[in-house]
Motif scaffolding. Structure first.
Motif, mmCIF file in Angstrom:
data_model
loop_
_atom_site.group_PDB
_atom_site.id
_atom_site.type_symbol
_atom_site.label_atom_id
_atom_site.label_comp_id
_atom_site.label_asym_id
_atom_site.label_seq_id
_atom_site.Cartn_x
_atom_site.Cartn_y
_atom_site.Cartn_z
ATOM 1 N N LEU A 22 0.786 -1.230 0.000
ATOM 2 C CA LEU A 22 0.000 0.000 0.000
ATOM 3 C C LEU A 22 0.820 1.283 0.000
ATOM 4 O O LEU A 22 0.546 2.178 -0.803
ATOM 5 C CB LEU A 22 -1.002 0.007 1.164
ATOM 6 N N PRO A 23 1.838 1.435 0.854
ATOM 7 C CA PRO A 23 2.587 2.705 0.828
ATOM 8 C C PRO A 23 3.173 3.025 -0.551
ATOM 9 O O PRO A 23 3.231 4.188 -0.946
ATOM 10 C CB PRO A 23 3.694 2.481 1.855
ATOM 11 N N ASN A 24 3.551 1.996 -1.298
ATOM 12 C CA ASN A 24 4.098 2.214 -2.640
ATOM 13 C C ASN A 24 3.041 2.764 -3.588
ATOM 14 O O ASN A 24 3.312 3.674 -4.369
ATOM 15 C CB ASN A 24 4.665 0.900 -3.181
ATOM 16 N N TYR A 25 1.846 2.209 -3.529
ATOM 17 C CA TYR A 25 0.774 2.688 -4.400
ATOM 18 C C TYR A 25 0.354 4.110 -4.035
ATOM 19 O O TYR A 25 0.100 4.932 -4.920
ATOM 20 C CB TYR A 25 -0.429 1.743 -4.350
ATOM 21 N N THR A 37 2.311 2.724 6.636
ATOM 22 C CA THR A 37 3.344 1.691 6.599
ATOM 23 C C THR A 37 2.745 0.284 6.649
ATOM 24 O O THR A 37 3.443 -0.674 6.935
ATOM 25 C CB THR A 37 4.336 1.876 7.762
ATOM 26 N N ASP A 38 1.446 0.171 6.371
ATOM 27 C CA ASP A 38 0.768 -1.126 6.419
ATOM 28 C C ASP A 38 -0.126 -1.272 5.186
ATOM 29 O O ASP A 38 -0.151 -0.397 4.331
ATOM 30 C CB ASP A 38 -0.059 -1.259 7.710
ATOM 31 N N SER A 43 -10.940 2.051 5.082
ATOM 32 C CA SER A 43 -11.623 2.353 6.344
ATOM 33 C C SER A 43 -10.622 2.751 7.429
ATOM 34 O O SER A 43 -10.977 3.451 8.379
ATOM 35 C CB SER A 43 -12.459 1.150 6.810
ATOM 36 N N SER A 44 -9.353 2.366 7.268
ATOM 37 C CA SER A 44 -8.287 2.760 8.202
ATOM 38 C C SER A 44 -7.494 3.960 7.712
ATOM 39 O O SER A 44 -6.916 4.697 8.505
ATOM 40 C CB SER A 44 -7.300 1.598 8.403
ATOM 41 N N HIS A 45 -7.414 4.118 6.389
ATOM 42 C CA HIS A 45 -6.614 5.187 5.779
ATOM 43 C C HIS A 45 -7.437 5.860 4.689
ATOM 44 O O HIS A 45 -7.688 5.264 3.645
ATOM 45 C CB HIS A 45 -5.337 4.643 5.154
ATOM 46 N N VAL A 84 -7.715 -4.292 -2.480
ATOM 47 C CA VAL A 84 -7.835 -2.833 -2.512
ATOM 48 C C VAL A 84 -6.482 -2.162 -2.316
ATOM 49 O O VAL A 84 -6.238 -1.086 -2.855
ATOM 50 C CB VAL A 84 -8.893 -2.326 -1.496
ATOM 51 N N ARG A 85 -5.575 -2.770 -1.596
ATOM 52 C CA ARG A 85 -4.250 -2.170 -1.366
ATOM 53 C C ARG A 85 -3.466 -1.990 -2.664
ATOM 54 O O ARG A 85 -2.509 -1.236 -2.717
ATOM 55 C CB ARG A 85 -3.453 -3.005 -0.371
#
Length: 172
Positions: A22-25, A37-38, A43-45, A84-85
């Motif tokens: 996810l952080p890369n995308y 970093t996860d 819903s969390s970010h 989704v990530r």
């Protein structure tokens, strides 16, 4: 993959932000990992006030559309082989990026008004996350010629294939 690299080119010094995906995308589409970093879901970010590449394209009058393989009814949640990530647009709820299931990609690229910028996210098998290299190669050997046969590609469309990260930095 190796055949495509041999025929069209290969960037050998291209690195991701880090691990996990996810952080890369987020970094690719917004210029920052937004402190993430996860691989947690939207819903969390959620970043409703962050501009993305799609917003910049829209402001410049450049049409765009994002496609995801196996896009579920609720694209903000994982479902089957859809992750989704790997489809960052859902983390930016105010982004200008229209989204669609991958099944509409080729018809859209052959339409009278195809999008100028196209984002495509394969499913977890075809992107080799849960699949093998052989499965990824089989996907690309079918997918790339389909895109190259479209009107969009024939009038100057360009294809860039990238990976989000690796557990090693083996260049051999």
């Amino acid at each position: 993959t190796n055949s495509l690299a041999k025929s069209y080119g290969l960037a050998t010094r291209s690195y991701s932000f880090g691990h996990p995906s996810l952080p890369n995308y987020l970094d690719i589409v917004s210029g920052s990992n937004q402190g993430v970093t996860d691989d947690n879901p939207p819903s969390s970010h959620s970043f409703p006030n962050v501009q993305t590449l799609a917003d910049q394209l829209a402001a410049a009058g450049i049409s765009e559309k994002a496609y995801a393989e196996n896009l579920p009814t609720n694209p903000t949640s994982n479902a089957g082989e859809y992750a989704v990530r790997h489809f960052p647009w859902e983390y930016f709820p105010k982004t200008k990026m229209p989204i669609a299931d991958a099944s509409s990609l080729v018809p859209d690229l052959n339409s009278v008004t195809p999008p100028s910028f196209v984002w495509y996210t394969p499913n977890l098998i075809d992107d080799e996350h849960d699949g093998t290299v052989q499965q990824g190669d089989a996907f690309l050997s079918s997918f790339i010629p389909q895109v190259q046969a479209t009107n969009w590609y024939k009038v100057g469309g360009q294809i860039i294939i990238t990976w989000d990260e690796s557990d090693t930095d083996n260049t051999a």
